[in-house]
Design a protein around this motif. Structure first.
Motif, PDB file in Angstrom:
ATOM      1  N   GLY A   1       0.869  -1.318   0.115  1.00 48.23           N
ATOM      2  CA  GLY A   1      -0.074   0.030  -0.177  1.00 48.23           C
ATOM      3  C   GLY A   1       0.937   1.212   0.011  1.00 48.23           C
ATOM      4  O   GLY A   1       0.507   2.365  -0.656  1.00 48.23           O
ATOM      5  N   LEU A   2       1.921   1.203   0.853  1.00 48.48           N
ATOM      6  CA  LEU A   2       2.896   2.323   0.944  1.00 48.48           C
ATOM      7  C   LEU A   2       3.658   2.585  -0.509  1.00 48.48           C
ATOM      8  O   LEU A   2       3.850   3.627  -1.066  1.00 48.48           O
ATOM      9  CB  LEU A   2       3.661   2.232   2.089  1.00 48.48           C
ATOM     10  CG  LEU A   2       3.130   2.374   3.373  1.00 48.48           C
ATOM     11  CD1 LEU A   2       4.272   1.769   4.645  1.00 48.48           C
ATOM     12  CD2 LEU A   2       3.016   3.884   3.752  1.00 48.48           C
ATOM     13  N   LYS A   3       3.790   1.682  -1.068  1.00 52.60           N
ATOM     14  CA  LYS A   3       4.591   1.512  -2.390  1.00 52.60           C
ATOM     15  C   LYS A   3       3.671   2.137  -3.516  1.00 52.60           C
ATOM     16  O   LYS A   3       4.232   3.030  -4.202  1.00 52.60           O
ATOM     17  CB  LYS A   3       5.117   0.165  -2.767  1.00 52.60           C
ATOM     18  CG  LYS A   3       6.043  -0.064  -3.777  1.00 52.60           C
ATOM     19  CD  LYS A   3       6.475  -1.305  -4.198  1.00 52.60           C
ATOM     20  CE  LYS A   3       7.562  -1.413  -5.211  1.00 52.60           C
ATOM     21  NZ  LYS A   3       8.023  -2.724  -5.552  1.00 52.60           N
ATOM     22  N   ILE A   4       2.598   1.805  -3.397  1.00 46.11           N
ATOM     23  CA  ILE A   4       1.489   2.387  -4.435  1.00 46.11           C
ATOM     24  C   ILE A   4       1.450   4.001  -4.190  1.00 46.11           C
ATOM     25  O   ILE A   4       1.442   4.785  -5.232  1.00 46.11           O
ATOM     26  CB  ILE A   4       0.262   1.724  -4.436  1.00 46.11           C
ATOM     27  CG1 ILE A   4       0.272   0.255  -4.740  1.00 46.11           C
ATOM     28  CG2 ILE A   4      -0.911   2.494  -5.220  1.00 46.11           C
ATOM     29  CD1 ILE A   4      -0.792  -0.515  -4.487  1.00 46.11           C
TER      30      ILE A   4
ATOM     31  N   ALA B   1       5.433  10.323  -6.301  1.00 43.51           N
ATOM     32  CA  ALA B   1       6.503  10.579  -7.070  1.00 43.51           C
ATOM     33  C   ALA B   1       6.245  11.103  -8.454  1.00 43.51           C
ATOM     34  O   ALA B   1       6.799  11.757  -9.321  1.00 43.51           O
ATOM     35  CB  ALA B   1       7.505   9.579  -7.247  1.00 43.51           C
ATOM     36  N   HIS B   2       4.963  10.669  -8.841  1.00 46.91           N
ATOM     37  CA  HIS B   2       4.483  10.845 -10.310  1.00 46.91           C
ATOM     38  C   HIS B   2       3.060  11.201 -10.293  1.00 46.91           C
ATOM     39  O   HIS B   2       2.195  10.523 -10.743  1.00 46.91           O
ATOM     40  CB  HIS B   2       4.674   9.714 -11.184  1.00 46.91           C
ATOM     41  CG  HIS B   2       6.119   8.796 -11.117  1.00 46.91           C
ATOM     42  ND1 HIS B   2       6.990   9.537 -11.930  1.00 46.91           N
ATOM     43  CD2 HIS B   2       6.382   8.054 -10.591  1.00 46.91           C
ATOM     44  CE1 HIS B   2       8.017   8.768 -11.571  1.00 46.91           C
ATOM     45  NE2 HIS B   2       7.938   7.881 -11.034  1.00 46.91           N
ATOM     46  N   PRO B   3       2.657  12.569  -9.678  1.00 46.03           N
ATOM     47  CA  PRO B   3       1.370  13.130  -9.567  1.00 46.03           C
ATOM     48  C   PRO B   3       0.372  12.783 -10.715  1.00 46.03           C
ATOM     49  O   PRO B   3      -0.749  12.764 -10.477  1.00 46.03           O
ATOM     50  CB  PRO B   3       1.643  14.504  -9.288  1.00 46.03           C
ATOM     51  CG  PRO B   3       3.082  14.750  -9.112  1.00 46.03           C
ATOM     52  CD  PRO B   3       3.929  13.504  -9.874  1.00 46.03           C
ATOM     53  N   THR B   4       0.969  12.646 -12.036  1.00 48.04           N
ATOM     54  CA  THR B   4       0.109  12.333 -13.075  1.00 48.04           C
ATOM     55  C   THR B   4      -0.201  11.342 -13.501  1.00 48.04           C
ATOM     56  O   THR B   4      -1.156  10.859 -14.299  1.00 48.04           O
ATOM     57  CB  THR B   4       0.627  13.170 -14.329  1.00 48.04           C
ATOM     58  OG1 THR B   4       2.018  12.745 -14.831  1.00 48.04           O
ATOM     59  CG2 THR B   4       0.685  14.731 -14.224  1.00 48.04           C
ATOM     60  N   MET B   5       0.409  10.105 -12.773  1.00 47.17           N
ATOM     61  CA  MET B   5       0.271   8.595 -12.906  1.00 47.17           C
ATOM     62  C   MET B   5      -1.137   8.301 -12.384  1.00 47.17           C
ATOM     63  O   MET B   5      -1.630   8.780 -11.482  1.00 47.17           O
ATOM     64  CB  MET B   5       1.065   7.784 -12.132  1.00 47.17           C
ATOM     65  CG  MET B   5       1.172   6.507 -12.161  1.00 47.17           C
ATOM     66  SD  MET B   5       2.246   5.463 -11.160  1.00 47.17           S
ATOM     67  CE  MET B   5       3.594   5.448 -12.117  1.00 47.17           C
ATOM     68  N   ARG B   6      -2.148   7.548 -13.350  1.00 46.12           N
ATOM     69  CA  ARG B   6      -3.406   7.064 -12.898  1.00 46.12           C
ATOM     70  C   ARG B   6      -3.036   6.025 -11.788  1.00 46.12           C
ATOM     71  O   ARG B   6      -2.129   5.168 -11.827  1.00 46.12           O
ATOM     72  CB  ARG B   6      -3.869   6.472 -13.984  1.00 46.12           C
ATOM     73  CG  ARG B   6      -4.317   7.201 -15.193  1.00 46.12           C
ATOM     74  CD  ARG B   6      -4.822   6.403 -16.320  1.00 46.12           C
ATOM     75  NE  ARG B   6      -6.137   5.928 -15.932  1.00 46.12           N
ATOM     76  CZ  ARG B   6      -6.438   4.606 -16.020  1.00 46.12           C
ATOM     77  NH1 ARG B   6      -5.122   3.897 -16.238  1.00 46.12           N
ATOM     78  NH2 ARG B   6      -7.369   4.069 -15.783  1.00 46.12           N
ATOM     79  N   SER B   7      -4.111   6.081 -10.739  1.00 51.95           N
ATOM     80  CA  SER B   7      -3.721   5.152  -9.512  1.00 51.95           C
ATOM     81  C   SER B   7      -4.007   3.852 -10.045  1.00 51.95           C
ATOM     82  O   SER B   7      -3.460   2.964  -9.519  1.00 51.95           O
ATOM     83  CB  SER B   7      -4.885   5.605  -8.618  1.00 51.95           C
ATOM     84  OG  SER B   7      -6.427   5.603  -9.233  1.00 51.95           O
TER      85      SER B   7
END
Length: 285
Positions: free
Chosen positions: A167-170, A176-182
């Motif tokens: 969970g922490l890794k996700i 680190a990549h705010p535009t990355m889709r969850s």
């Protein structure tokens, strides 16, 4: 404590199905208090308690499904009905040894517990929004919509409870990549999305088809699904304050659902003062 991804969805389902799922400490304490005086237990009060805890809610729904068999024409989709179907004493006998999230995560560090409690708090807020809007819309069964919002992110909660390092890794990937889709961050870490795991759990636990549909964003145009989905969105976007750039779109979409203006949505959320006559309960001329 799991610190590596499992090979397939079936393994995740088995992990969650074979372990007693932990509930909130406050849920366990209140249930123990009620157990001490069974004659005075109010089924509606018990249901209200359960409906604040996503994991306890799904445990009750999974417990009741095999019980009603062919005797009923439709699934049990509300907690109050589930408690009445089970009976007060059998219910308390079945849930007599509850384990808590706080105990399960004791050795995992404060970040793990904080992470899961934040997600649960978000789910509770989503459920409150969904219920309020369902009442506003005169929904035929507002509790079903509340449960759909409460359980929308159930798989995320379960992963944090059983595998907090993942969970922490996700979370770290998304920071680190705010535009990355969850969904991409989830796939990178788990090999699957939370939603894919959740659909499999719904099937494995034989959860009511109606609730599976209400949780599924694929049915987004259904007003009841939209009610639950928008509540989840609002709770997520406002979880760190009311400045998220996605919120104006949420107000617009919620306004369309409720047939009111975005400004009226903000007023109902307490973000803007209500017009004087509406605020003091008087009808406008």
């Amino acid at each position: 404590m799991l610190d590596h991804p499992l090979p397939d969805i079936e393994s995740w389902t088995l992990l969650f199905s074979n372990n007693g799922l932990p509930v909130l400490r406050v849920t366990k304490r209140r249930i123990e208090e009620m157990r001490a005086d069974l004659d005075r237990v109010d089924a509606r009060e018990l249901a209200r308690l359960i409906l604040q805890d996503p994991i306890m809610t799904v445990r009750v729904l999974a417990y009741i499904q095999p019980m009603h068999g062919r005797a009923l024409q439709r699934d049990i989709t509300t907690i109050a009905s589930a408690v009445m179907m089970a009976g007060i004493e059998p219910f308390f006998r079945h849930f007599d040894e509850l384990f808590t999230i706080e105990d399960q995560l004791k050795g995992a560090g404060p970040q793990a517990l904080l992470g899961v409690l934040q997600i649960i708090r978000r789910a509770q807020r989503a459920a409150d929004y969904a219920q309020e809007w369902a009442i506003w819309r005169h929904d035929i069964n507002m509790e079903e919509v509340r449960i759909a919002a409460l359980l929308h992110d159930l798989a995320e909660i379960l992963v944090w409870c059983s595998a907090p390092p993942l969970g922490l890794k996700i979370l770290e990937q998304q920071k680190a990549h705010p535009t990355m889709r969850s969904a991409d961050a989830q796939k990178n870490t788990l090999g699957f999305t939370f939603f894919e795991i959740q659909l499999e759990l719904c099937r494995a636990w034989h959860l009511p088809e109606l609730l599976q549909r209400l949780i599924d964003d694929e049915h987004a145009e259904n007003p009841r699904v939209k009610n639950a989905t928008l509540a989840v969105r609002l709770a997520r976007h406002s979880s760190h304050g009311w400045n998220d750039p996605a919120l104006p779109d949420d107000y617009t979409d919620i306004g369309q659902l409720l047939n009111i203006t975005p400004e009226a949505v903000r007023q109902r959320l307490g973000l803007e003062p209500m017009p004087a006559r509406e605020a003091d309960g008087q009808d406008a001329d």
